[in-house]
Design a protein around this motif. Structure first.
Motif, PDB file in Angstrom:
ATOM      1  N   SER A 538      -5.709  -6.118  -3.339  1.00  0.00           N
ATOM      2  CA  SER A 538      -5.181  -6.790  -2.155  1.00  0.00           C
ATOM      3  C   SER A 538      -3.754  -7.270  -2.363  1.00  0.00           C
ATOM      4  N   SER A 541      -1.484  -4.522  -1.509  1.00  0.00           N
ATOM      5  CA  SER A 541      -1.487  -4.358  -0.058  1.00  0.00           C
ATOM      6  C   SER A 541      -0.569  -5.386   0.592  1.00  0.00           C
ATOM      7  N   GLU A 547      -1.088   3.504  -0.060  1.00  0.00           N
ATOM      8  CA  GLU A 547      -2.545   3.563  -0.151  1.00  0.00           C
ATOM      9  C   GLU A 547      -2.986   3.986  -1.544  1.00  0.00           C
ATOM     10  N   VAL A 550      -2.794   0.996  -3.866  1.00  0.00           N
ATOM     11  CA  VAL A 550      -3.827   0.007  -3.581  1.00  0.00           C
ATOM     12  C   VAL A 550      -5.201   0.517  -4.002  1.00  0.00           C
TER      13      VAL A 550
END
Length: 936
Positions: A538, A541, A547, A550
């Motif tokens: 997180s 993020s 992506e 993460v």
């Protein structure tokens, strides 16, 4: 997100209900003035009974502190009564204001700034000086500290995160030196005082238990401590102890970049591999050969579980008014095991796969793409794209113990005191690494990280495996030891010059490291190591990272990494000689000092004048290995003259004058001035003849036994207006002319790559380094080496403003401070850890059973050290932090409190040269600590 909030509440409630530990937060504290240093201190009542005057006493006083306003007033009184320029913090400050350790409490003081590169603050700057240039003493003696992080850069700065705040009664920050105070500080001297048993009521029992929680990792841990103090009815003998158990789970998530390469060098390697894509972009004017390409943008995930147990015991004996003695025993064990995953698509490792590059501001390549073919379930993958995942499991257990004795004889107007002791710390660290490989293509962007072209294969564990190199195990036994003794004599006089102090001190510090690397683990697939599913980071993020950063594959964690390395049959026999020779060293520093100081004063003027003489000797030892031995990477080496274990000796003498004067212009307005010369020393490892290299990115750091001490001429002044009993407005200025400031210099050196002969190194890294022209086929590589040198002069000038006020009976109050510090080397370079502007704003409320406070801290850009071996120093962007605390007094004996730290989840951003040249960026999450307190 709602689930995380529910988990937070449930975790804190469970921690309160289930934890049976106790936490000490004594509300009766010992407050000392800056004059209460060394073996000549005693309680105020003894001083009065012996007939010495209040003006000459300068002793410990017992002050009852029971809340925010009383705490601030006690700290303010210490500042007001001092001869020097001083700030103070009582133990109540640590408990009533948002802070979980001593460093965070110090951040409330003008001129103090923190570096937060790793959760659990370590480095504290005072008046803009490097943390290594401060001195911190516990009851006037040093506390030895072994480093806690494998590969960390040792420094002389005190690691306050290893010291539980519960053992402290008060801290003083001495900003203008006195001759009697231990040498070694250019920034400030932090004096930490523990609670003494004869200064608190008999059978005092206090403590707390609770839980702390980090919202980024969703994990809560218990903590607790207890304080107990007893003395006999005659107050001739007493004992107290403070015990603590503390646990904390922390995480640091973000992106790192391991240096930059020029487009020209990467293009040469690409053309050698038959790839003309970069040359075509150069020809089209889209990019330039001089542009810089990030080597590896890495998804960095550092997680650590700390478990600390500590015990401090004070035994105090005062049979009569003529003698008192204190014996202190300290023991701490701090477990700091951590895992660190760096997952980095590495474009410059296989430039044959680069298809495009994009130029951004300031000559930085900000984006690119690489093509490659992932390999299924194999440890011999060959591809035109390379992504590595370095998975470290590090064991760390710092054990610290100390014995300190001090005693004082009091005569008719004279005192003779002595103090001696020993403190030792050791950490037998171990580090295990498995380096996994993936061959699929990717695109990358300097702002968002990398994105795999085919996430379905990238997130499949069957496409990840060791590839040529199976990792290793490294061990490092780090030791530190302090031995000290001093003798002080004080004589009172009638008249303006009212006290003469003389003393001598001997101190020896030993610091050493022995490092080994065990090679040859078997190559395994991720499934064989232990697949731990996909990450859900997180923190990354929140930074807006890709992506793939993460969410990507990971191992099962600490035990899986360790077991995968140790499971190889026969592992542990083969050792890397170069690692041992380059990273094994020892340094001893011996200081012999003597001082004389005259204290003076009347109702209007008071201060001191003195001089300190210091003789310093350094003994630095390490290995000097001839090139033919390094090439063979063998212990079976015939060392010729001048090689092998070599030792060098240097010595320095310094006369250090100091003068402080305070003028009580009115009862409530004080002017102060101070002038001094000070000396400080380089970190111990910088004085050793060692060479610590990162063979993958070809950077290194080296020592220099010929470093001279820092020496500085200092001038300080302040004006303080105490406009009521709980309020003050103060302004100060400082100027430091540093005659020798040690700086890091970067050079290129051709050296044997110590990993060249390791199994699989050529396949995974070496051949790419040859293709890039960085290494020869025989393993002679060009290293970017950072080493300290005597850098010449530097100047620091600045000012502070501080304000503290309670607003009548409203319950509201505020404190705030601002610091300006302009620091430059003679060549115009930045001084490490110096921010030009920093400030703190802290409103509070306390009325009836309720209390609350808020603290907002900000500091400007500053220069910090590199985070891997030989990495260049980085610039850290301005950092802001918002903290808060709240408390409720249930009854006379019970209360609860909640600390909330880093509520903004601020980003730590570091860069090279310009802010577009990323070095690293992290977030560490918000921390909450809920505790129940008791006192009887």
């Amino acid at each position: 997100m709602s689930h995380r909030k529910t988990l937070l509440a449930a975790s804190i409630f469970a921690g309160l209900c289930l934890s049976g530990a106790l936490h000490a937060q004594d509300t009766t504290q010992t407050t000392t003035t800056s004059n209460g240093v060394g073996a000549l201190t005693r309680s105020q009542d003894t001083a009065q009974n012996s007939g010495s005057s209040a003006a000459n006493a300068k002793q410990l006083a017992t002050v009852t502190v029971t809340g925010i306003r009383a705490s601030l007033q006690a700290s303010m009184d210490t500042k007001r009564n001092a001869d020097a320029i001083v700030d103070a913090i009582t133990a109540e400050d640590i408990g009533k204001f948002p802070a979980t350790n001593v460093a965070e409490a110090l951040a409330q003081v003008p001129g103090v700034t923190l570096d937060r590169s790793i959760p659990g603050t370590q480095r504290v700057s005072i008046d803009g000086m490097d943390p290594s240039l401060n001195v911190s003493l516990l009851d006037n003696h040093p506390v030895a500290q072994a480093i806690w992080l494998f590969g960390d850069n040792p420094n002389r700065g005190f690691n306050y995160s290893l010291l539980p705040p519960e053992i402290l009664g008060q801290l003083e920050i001495i900003k203008s030196p006195e001759a009697r105070i231990v040498e070694g500080s250019l920034g400030g001297t932090v004096l930490m005082h523990t609670v003494q048993p004869l200064d608190v009521p008999a059978n005092t029992l206090s403590g707390s238990f609770g839980s702390n929680y980090n919202d980024m990792v969703g994990n809560q841990r218990p903590n607790g401590s207890v304080f107990y103090s007893w003395h006999n009815a005659d107050k001739t003998f007493g004992v107290d102890f403070s015990a603590q158990h503390y646990e904390e789970f922390t995480s640091r998530e973000g992106m790192e970049n391991y240096g930059y390469s020029s487009v020209a060098s990467v293009n040469a390697a690409a053309k050698a591999a038959g790839n003309n894509a970069i040359q075509n972009e150069i020809n089209a004017g889209l990019i330039k050969p001089s542009d810089q390409i990030p080597n590896e943008l890495s998804a960095a995930n550092f997680q650590q579980t700390e478990k600390r147990n500590s015990l401090l015991v004070n035994l105090q004996y005062r049979p009569n008014q003529s003698f008192e003695s204190t014996l202190s025993l300290l023991y701490m064990k701090d477990g700091l095991n951590n895992t660190n995953q760096s997952m980095y698509p590495w474009a410059t490792n296989q430039p044959g796969g680069i298809t495009s590059l994009t130029e951004g501001p300031n000559g930085i390549i900000v984006a690119g793409t690489s093509v490659g073919t992932p390999c299924y379930n194999t440890t011999t993958c060959k591809s035109t794209a390379s992504t590595f995942s370095d998975n470290y499991a590090r064991e760390s257990m710092v054990s610290t113990k100390g014995v300190d004795w001090k005693g004082t004889f009091y005569g008719d107007g004279w005192r003779l005191g002595a103090q001696l002791g020993v403190s030792s710390s050791r950490n037998p660290m171990e580090s295990f690494i498995k380096e996994l490989y993936y061959g699929g293509g990717f695109s990358w962007n300097i702002n968002n990280g990398a994105q795999f072209t085919n996430p379905s294969t990238a997130n499949n564990p069957n496409y990840w495996a060791d590839n040529g190199w199976g990792g290793n195990e490294e061990t490092s036994l780090y030791k530190a030891r302090d031995t000290y003794g001093q003798l002080d004599f004080g004589k009172d006089f009638d008249g303006f010059f009212n006290e003469l102090l003389v003393g001598v001190r001997y101190a020896s510090h030993w610091e050493s490291q022995v490092e080994n690397a065990f090679t040859g683990p078997q190559q395994l697939t991720l499934d064989e190591i232990g697949y731990g599913g996909l990450t859900d980071l997180s923190g990354m993020s929140a930074l807006g990272l890709s992506e793939s950063f993460v969410t990507h594959v990971q191992t099962l964690g600490f035990n899986a990494i360790k077991d995968a390395v140790l499971s190889t049959p026969g592992f542990g026999q083969a050792k890397d000689a170069n690692v041992y020779f380059d990273n094994t060293w020892a340094v001893q520093q011996q200081n012999k000092a003597a001082y004389v100081q005259a204290n003076f004063g009347n109702d209007d003027v008071h201060g001191n004048l003195g001089i300190r003489f210091v003789d310093t000797q350094f003994t630095s030892s390490g290995y000097n290995v001839p090139g033919y031995c390094a090439s063979a990477d063998t212990f079976d080496c015939n060392f010729g003259p001048g090689f092998g274990w070599v030792t060098s000796n240097t010595s320095f003498t310094n006369w250090l004058p100091a003068a402080n004067i305070a003028w009580n212009v009115t009862q409530d307005f004080i002017l102060r001035a101070a002038a001094s010369e000070t000396v400080s020393y380089a970190p111990y490892n910088q004085l050793a003849p060692y060479f610590e290299a990162n063979d993958t990115v070809l950077t290194a750091t080296a020592g220099n036994p010929d470093l001279k001490p820092y020496r500085s001429a200092n001038f300080d002044a302040s004006a303080e207006w105490y406009f009521n009993s709980e309020s003050v407005f103060a302004a100060s200025v400082f100027y430091k002319d540093v005659l020798n400031y040690i700086v890091n210099a970067a050079t290129y050196q051709d050296r044997v790559n110590g990993s060249w002969t390791l199994p699989g190194y050529l396949q995974s890294e070496g051949n790419a380094q040859i293709a890039a022209g960085l290494c020869t086929t025989s393993g002679i590589c060009q290293y970017d080496v950072t080493a300290p040198i005597n850098g010449g002069r530097a100047k620091v000038k600045g000012a502070t403003l501080s304000y503290q006020q309670a607003f009548g009976d409203s319950g509201f109050g505020a404190r705030a401070n601002y610091t300006y510090s302009d620091a430059r080397t003679a060549s115009g370079g930045w001084l490490p850890y110096n921010s030009k502007n920093s400030y703190n704003i802290g409103p509070y409320f306390e009325k009836g059973p309720y209390s609350a406070s808020v603290s907002y801290n900000y500091r400007d850009d500053y220069l910090a050290g590199g985070y891997v071996a030989g990495a260049p120093s980085t610039y850290v962007d301005g950092f802001k932090e918002l903290d808060a605390s709240a408390g409720y007094q249930i009854s006379k004996n019970f209360s609860v409190s909640l600390n909330m730290l880093n509520l903004l989840n601020a980003k730590y951003y570091a860069y090279l040269g310009s802010k577009t040249q990323l070095s690293e960026e992290y977030v560490t999450g918000r921390q909450f600590e809920l505790e129940a307190h008791f006192k009887f």
